[in-house]
Design a protein around this motif. Structure first.
Motif, PDB file in Angstrom:
ATOM      1  N   LYS A   1     -22.629  10.252   3.572  1.00 27.58           N
ATOM      2  CA  LYS A   1     -23.703  10.757   3.025  1.00 27.58           C
ATOM      3  C   LYS A   1     -24.286   9.905   1.851  1.00 27.58           C
ATOM      4  N   PRO A   2     -25.639   9.664   1.667  1.00 32.86           N
ATOM      5  CA  PRO A   2     -25.966   8.835   0.470  1.00 32.86           C
ATOM      6  C   PRO A   2     -25.536   9.436  -0.723  1.00 32.86           C
ATOM      7  N   ILE A   3     -25.280   8.260  -1.839  1.00 30.31           N
ATOM      8  CA  ILE A   3     -25.217   8.561  -3.049  1.00 30.31           C
ATOM      9  C   ILE A   3     -26.219   8.714  -3.750  1.00 30.31           C
ATOM     10  N   PRO A   4     -26.712   9.806  -4.502  1.00 33.34           N
ATOM     11  CA  PRO A   4     -28.001  10.035  -5.324  1.00 33.34           C
ATOM     12  C   PRO A   4     -27.768   8.949  -6.417  1.00 33.34           C
ATOM     13  N   ALA A   5     -29.267   8.580  -6.683  1.00 32.82           N
ATOM     14  CA  ALA A   5     -29.504   7.876  -7.723  1.00 32.82           C
ATOM     15  C   ALA A   5     -28.753   8.240  -8.977  1.00 32.82           C
ATOM     16  N   GLY A   6     -28.149   7.314  -9.758  1.00 30.50           N
ATOM     17  CA  GLY A   6     -27.550   7.845 -10.977  1.00 30.50           C
ATOM     18  C   GLY A   6     -25.907   8.401 -10.755  1.00 30.50           C
ATOM     19  N   ALA A   7     -25.690   8.948  -9.649  1.00 26.82           N
ATOM     20  CA  ALA A   7     -24.601   9.386  -9.195  1.00 26.82           C
ATOM     21  C   ALA A   7     -23.350   8.684  -9.413  1.00 26.82           C
ATOM     22  N   THR A   8     -22.277   9.273  -9.892  1.00 25.92           N
ATOM     23  CA  THR A   8     -20.859   8.526 -10.158  1.00 25.92           C
ATOM     24  C   THR A   8     -19.875   9.183  -9.292  1.00 25.92           C
ATOM     25  N   GLY A   9     -18.869   8.329  -9.064  1.00 27.22           N
ATOM     26  CA  GLY A   9     -17.595   8.731  -8.596  1.00 27.22           C
ATOM     27  C   GLY A   9     -16.184   7.948  -8.745  1.00 27.22           C
ATOM     28  N   LYS A  10     -15.055   8.451  -8.248  1.00 23.93           N
ATOM     29  CA  LYS A  10     -13.956   7.619  -8.333  1.00 23.93           C
ATOM     30  C   LYS A  10     -13.183   7.675  -7.060  1.00 23.93           C
ATOM     31  N   LEU A  11     -12.587   6.724  -6.732  1.00 24.96           N
ATOM     32  CA  LEU A  11     -11.601   6.550  -5.837  1.00 24.96           C
ATOM     33  C   LEU A  11     -10.438   6.005  -6.171  1.00 24.96           C
ATOM     34  N   ILE A  12      -9.496   6.269  -5.667  1.00 26.69           N
ATOM     35  CA  ILE A  12      -8.018   5.774  -6.048  1.00 26.69           C
ATOM     36  C   ILE A  12      -7.331   5.429  -4.778  1.00 26.69           C
ATOM     37  N   PHE A  13      -6.384   4.315  -5.130  1.00 26.80           N
ATOM     38  CA  PHE A  13      -5.177   4.131  -4.211  1.00 26.80           C
ATOM     39  C   PHE A  13      -4.113   3.579  -4.794  1.00 26.80           C
ATOM     40  N   ARG A  14      -3.020   3.847  -4.075  1.00 25.54           N
ATOM     41  CA  ARG A  14      -1.792   3.579  -4.954  1.00 25.54           C
ATOM     42  C   ARG A  14      -0.944   2.283  -4.274  1.00 25.54           C
ATOM     43  N   GLY A  15      -0.114   1.740  -4.813  1.00 28.82           N
ATOM     44  CA  GLY A  15       0.774   0.779  -4.301  1.00 28.82           C
ATOM     45  C   GLY A  15       1.962   0.562  -5.089  1.00 28.82           C
ATOM     46  N   VAL A  16       2.942  -0.250  -4.589  1.00 27.90           N
ATOM     47  CA  VAL A  16       4.330  -0.302  -5.027  1.00 27.90           C
ATOM     48  C   VAL A  16       4.426  -1.926  -5.305  1.00 27.90           C
ATOM     49  N   VAL A  17       4.917  -2.626  -6.516  1.00 31.12           N
ATOM     50  CA  VAL A  17       4.954  -3.899  -6.544  1.00 31.12           C
ATOM     51  C   VAL A  17       6.222  -4.367  -5.704  1.00 31.12           C
ATOM     52  N   LYS A  18       5.877  -5.266  -4.879  1.00 23.23           N
ATOM     53  CA  LYS A  18       6.830  -5.946  -3.790  1.00 23.23           C
ATOM     54  C   LYS A  18       8.140  -6.892  -4.589  1.00 23.23           C
TER      55      LYS A  18
ATOM     56  N   THR B   1       4.554  -8.666  21.890  1.00 26.56           N
ATOM     57  CA  THR B   1       4.562  -7.052  21.686  1.00 26.56           C
ATOM     58  C   THR B   1       4.043  -6.956  20.641  1.00 26.56           C
ATOM     59  N   ARG B   2       3.690  -5.394  20.219  1.00 22.14           N
ATOM     60  CA  ARG B   2       3.067  -4.913  19.117  1.00 22.14           C
ATOM     61  C   ARG B   2       3.773  -3.821  18.508  1.00 22.14           C
ATOM     62  N   ARG B   3       3.984  -3.629  17.359  1.00 17.88           N
ATOM     63  CA  ARG B   3       4.610  -2.581  16.566  1.00 17.88           C
ATOM     64  C   ARG B   3       3.794  -1.734  15.769  1.00 17.88           C
ATOM     65  N   PRO B   4       3.761  -0.519  15.507  1.00 14.77           N
ATOM     66  CA  PRO B   4       3.277   0.224  14.444  1.00 14.77           C
ATOM     67  C   PRO B   4       2.930  -0.505  13.264  1.00 14.77           C
ATOM     68  N   ALA B   5       1.836  -0.403  12.752  1.00 17.07           N
ATOM     69  CA  ALA B   5       1.633  -0.975  11.415  1.00 17.07           C
ATOM     70  C   ALA B   5       2.253  -0.109  10.218  1.00 17.07           C
ATOM     71  N   GLN B   6       2.915  -0.738   9.538  1.00 17.27           N
ATOM     72  CA  GLN B   6       3.442  -0.133   8.075  1.00 17.27           C
ATOM     73  C   GLN B   6       2.703  -0.404   6.984  1.00 17.27           C
ATOM     74  N   PRO B   7       2.885   0.488   5.878  1.00 17.53           N
ATOM     75  CA  PRO B   7       2.166   0.111   4.554  1.00 17.53           C
ATOM     76  C   PRO B   7       2.144  -1.232   4.296  1.00 17.53           C
ATOM     77  N   ALA B   8       3.379  -1.722   4.175  1.00 18.70           N
ATOM     78  CA  ALA B   8       3.252  -3.259   3.650  1.00 18.70           C
ATOM     79  C   ALA B   8       2.348  -4.214   4.647  1.00 18.70           C
TER      80      ALA B   8
ATOM     81  N   PHE C   1       1.056  -1.074  -0.128  1.00 23.85           N
ATOM     82  CA  PHE C   1       0.007  -0.204   0.032  1.00 23.85           C
ATOM     83  C   PHE C   1       0.914   1.251   0.123  1.00 23.85           C
ATOM     84  N   ALA C   2       0.530   2.317  -0.882  1.00 29.64           N
ATOM     85  CA  ALA C   2       1.294   3.380  -0.982  1.00 29.64           C
ATOM     86  C   ALA C   2       0.498   4.573  -0.922  1.00 29.64           C
ATOM     87  N   GLY C   3      -0.656   4.575  -0.269  1.00 32.57           N
ATOM     88  CA  GLY C   3      -1.556   5.791  -0.094  1.00 32.57           C
ATOM     89  C   GLY C   3      -2.707   5.864  -1.011  1.00 32.57           C
TER      90      GLY C   3
END
Length: 154
Positions: free
Chosen positions: A137-154, A119-126, A87-89
């Motif tokens: 909030k509700p998504i109105p009928a017919g409404a569209t949107g886009k979500l984005i996330f990034r990653g780096v190949v291990k 013990t426990r350590r802070p979580a990292q992106p990996a 995971f990269a944001g």
């Protein structure tokens, strides 16, 4: 080598995200490439991931559309992180993340991971196993949107 490369590309394909209500989803993944023209100006290109290698930056795009006749209330999208990707944001709408296969959710900075000695350590992106967006909030009928996330190949 070709078989291993095919398997890696198959592992990068976004798993089916899950959404509530009558919301249609379209998932895509792209490799982010930076090119420089003769004048020295850089351009960011998003390309189909035909060949990927460790270190390649990926952009996952989730397009959604409320295909129902009513607003989509309590809209939630959950997307597993491909195991071959760190995971990269995210884009402008930051998701909640899970580092335990989707059992607990929170901001990455607030999560911890158990160690072998108890013990426990802070979580990292990996450590991220899933990303989730829960709309307030509700998504109105017919409404569209886009979500984005990034990653780096291990």
């Amino acid at each position: 080598m070709r078989k291993a490369l095919f398997l890696l590309i198959a592992a990068l394909a976004p798993a089916q995200a899950f959404a509530a209500n009558q919301v249609a989803l379209d998932n895509n993944v792209f490799v982010e490439r930076v090119t420089t023209d003769a004048a020295g100006k850089q351009r960011v290109l998003l390309e189909e991931p035909k060949v990927v290698v460790p270190g390649d930056r990926l952009v996952f795009v989730l397009n959604y559309r409320n295909a129902g006749a009513q607003p989509a209330d309590k809209f939630v999208i959950t997307n597993p992180m491909p195991s071959a990707v760190r995971f990269a944001g995210a884009g402008d709408t930051p998701p909640l993340v899970s580092v335990d296969g989707g059992k607990m959710w929170g901001q990455l900075a607030d999560l911890t991971v158990p160690m072998a000695d108890g013990t426990r350590r802070p979580a990292q992106p990996a450590d991220v196993t899933h990303v989730r967006w829960a709309f307030q909030k509700p998504i109105p009928a017919g409404a569209t949107g886009k979500l984005i996330f990034r990653g780096v190949v291990k």
